[in-house]
Design an enzyme around this catalytic site. Structure first.
Site, short mmCIF file in Angstrom:
data_model
loop_
_atom_site.label_atom_id
_atom_site.label_comp_id
_atom_site.label_asym_id
_atom_site.label_seq_id
_atom_site.Cartn_x
_atom_site.Cartn_y
_atom_site.Cartn_z
CB SER A 234 -0.92 -0.01 1.22
OG SER A 234 -0.47 0.91 2.19
CE LYS A 235 -2.46 6.35 -2.82
NZ LYS A 235 -2.92 6.95 -4.05
NE ARG A 236 -3.67 4.64 3.15
CZ ARG A 236 -4.20 4.68 1.93
NH1 ARG A 236 -4.06 5.75 1.18
NH2 ARG A 236 -4.84 3.63 1.44
#
Ligand code: GLU
Length: 469
Positions: A234-236
């Site tokens: 995930s990009k977070r």
């Protein structure tokens, strides 16, 4: 029939490595089939899209070998709004969709659960279109939808379990599920190769194809990409942006080779193979459906191997963006006029075997181009122990008298200076290295001193000595 595939990113952020993997698989599949690769930017979510993300995706694709001009498009989903609306209209006119004015709360109150899908309340109310009325697709009550998937066999979905889903919102705007299908139809797509995350959408989309009277495409849902904890990347949480890897100094060839290993492997016990082999050997139907582990450590090691395999002149050229800075890579800490091409070329082969990503070139060579070295405090404390002052004095004296300023003589001299003090070469090197380069680790010391030259080396040794009591 000509095979037509598409890659359809939504420009809502940096380009995800999982997306890059899907793009490459589409690209290779199209080439193997003598087909066409279409790029479609799914930019209908105006609140989340930004033009710079689109540009980022195009340039990152270009970087991994899917070059602008060599594919059809880019098309922009937002320019097909009229087609999306017309399809929604057709479904309504054909009785395959109906207007619904239920609020989420009303559905929940009726079903007693926030998890159950839509209960079909408006199915037979015959509501006309109107402000705030969503258009829902009337899913079949019986039968099943069989998705023909090159990677997953034939996932089968019972129609009665598929809720009457929304195809156009209360303001008339079609939703992603419909727009995506209509675009694939308009663009004559024959194979949809995309991430597994979209598999739950697929039976709904296939029902739309059927209802619109067009034969659905062949599907291939490629595995989700996960981190070491088996969580979806995930990009977070994870480093997912292809651009970030590029700017850190991963080579495009290493990157695309590694991306193709997510769920697939070439023949034999090989992992590092030329792109031409991948283009020959890749088989979409051999892709493993299980989640694919994106192993950053392995990618790093891979990249190191790719770097070492470069001819030196290509390595030198590949380092350039980090030696000068670009619009996405920060400039190095030295002044541009301090950079010395010949000095860099002299140490490049030494650096080439030691770095895993190209950005690491900067801390390895900055001592050559900075007026004075950037001395790390921790390095200083570690190297400048008792006896360091005397050792530096003796080294300066010995180096001043050196007849030939070459790595071998420099080494033999320091060896002798150390031996007089009962120090092995490694111990004797430490204060010299920190005084000259500012760090405890780096390129082979004596070659570095040779390239740096007598005057600068001696000046740095003296300056370090002055800092010591
Ligand atoms: N725009 C969608 C996404 O980025 C792709 C949908 C598809 O490939 O069908 O996830």
């Amino acid at each position: 029939m000509t095979v037509r595939v598409r890659f359809a990113p939504s420009p809502t952020g940096m380009f995800h490595v999982g997306g890059a993997r899907s793009a490459l698989q589409n690209w290779i599949f199209a080439r193997q089939q003598g087909g066409v690769f279409v790029l479609r930017v799914e930019d209908t979510d105006a609140a989340r899209n930004r033009p710079e993300w689109t540009e980022g995706i195009l340039s990152a694709l270009d970087w991994i070998g899917i070059a602008r001009g060599s594919y059809e498009g880019p098309y922009f989903q937002s320019s097909y709004a009229a087609e999306h609306r017309a399809a929604a209209q057709r479904l309504h006119e054909g009785g395959r969709a109906y207007y619904c004015d239920c609020t989420r709360e009303a559905v929940q109150a009726r079903t007693g659960s926030q998890y159950s899908g839509y209960d079909g309340f408006c199915r037979d109310r015959g509501l006309p279109a109107g402000e705030g009325r969503a258009l829902r697709f009337r899913t079949p009550d019986t039968g099943e939808t069989v998705v023909v998937d090159l990677i997953r066999g034939e996932p089968t979905f019972e129609n009665r379990l598929i809720e009457d889903f929304v195809i156009a919102r209360g303001d008339g705007s079609p939703v992603f599920l419909l727009a995506n299908v209509v675009d694939d139809m308009t663009m004559g797509i024959t194979h949809v190769i995309r991430a597994e995350e979209h598999l739950p959408n697929t039976p709904k989309q296939q029902l739309l194809w059927d209802a619109l009277g067009v034969k659905p495409p062949v599907w291939a849902h490629v595995p989700v990409v996960v981190n070491e904890k088996r969580q979806k990347l995930s990009k977070r949480r994870d480093k997912v942006a292809l651009e970030a890897y590029r700017d850190e100094g991963y080579l495009a060839d290493a990157m695309r080779n590694y991306l193709m290993l997510l769920g697939w492997a070439p023949s034999g016990d090989r992992e590092i193979v030329p792109w031409s082999v991948i283009e020959d050997e890749f088989r979409l139907d051999e892709v493993n459906p299980s989640p694919a582990f994106f192993d950053e450590k392995k990618l790093r090691a891979f990249n190191g191997d790719y770097i070492r395999a470069l001819p030196v002149d290509e390595f030198v050229a590949a380092c350039r963006p980090w030696l000068t800075g670009t619009d996405t890579i920060a400039p190095p800490p030295w002044q541009p006029e301090e950079f010395d091409e010949a000095a860099f070329a002299a140490v490049a082969p030494l650096a080439q075997t030691r770095i895993a990503v190209l950005s690491e070139i900067v801390p390895n060579v900055d001592f050559l181009f900075l007026a004075s070295p950037n001395i790390e405090e921790a390095a200083w404390a570690k190297a400048m122990k008792e006896g360091a002052a005397e050792l530096l004095d003796a080294t300066v004296a010995a180096y001043e008298g050196l007849a030939s300023w070459d790595a071998e003589s420099l080494k033999a001299t320091l060896e002798a200076v150390g031996a007089e003090r009962g120090l092995k070469l490694g111990k004797a090197q430490a204060p010299v290295r920190v005084a000259v380069t500012g760090r405890t680790v780096g390129l082979p010391l004596f070659e570095s001193l040779e390239v740096l030259g007598r005057e600068r080396t001696l000046a740095r040794l003296r300056a370090a000595r002055l800092r010591l009591p």
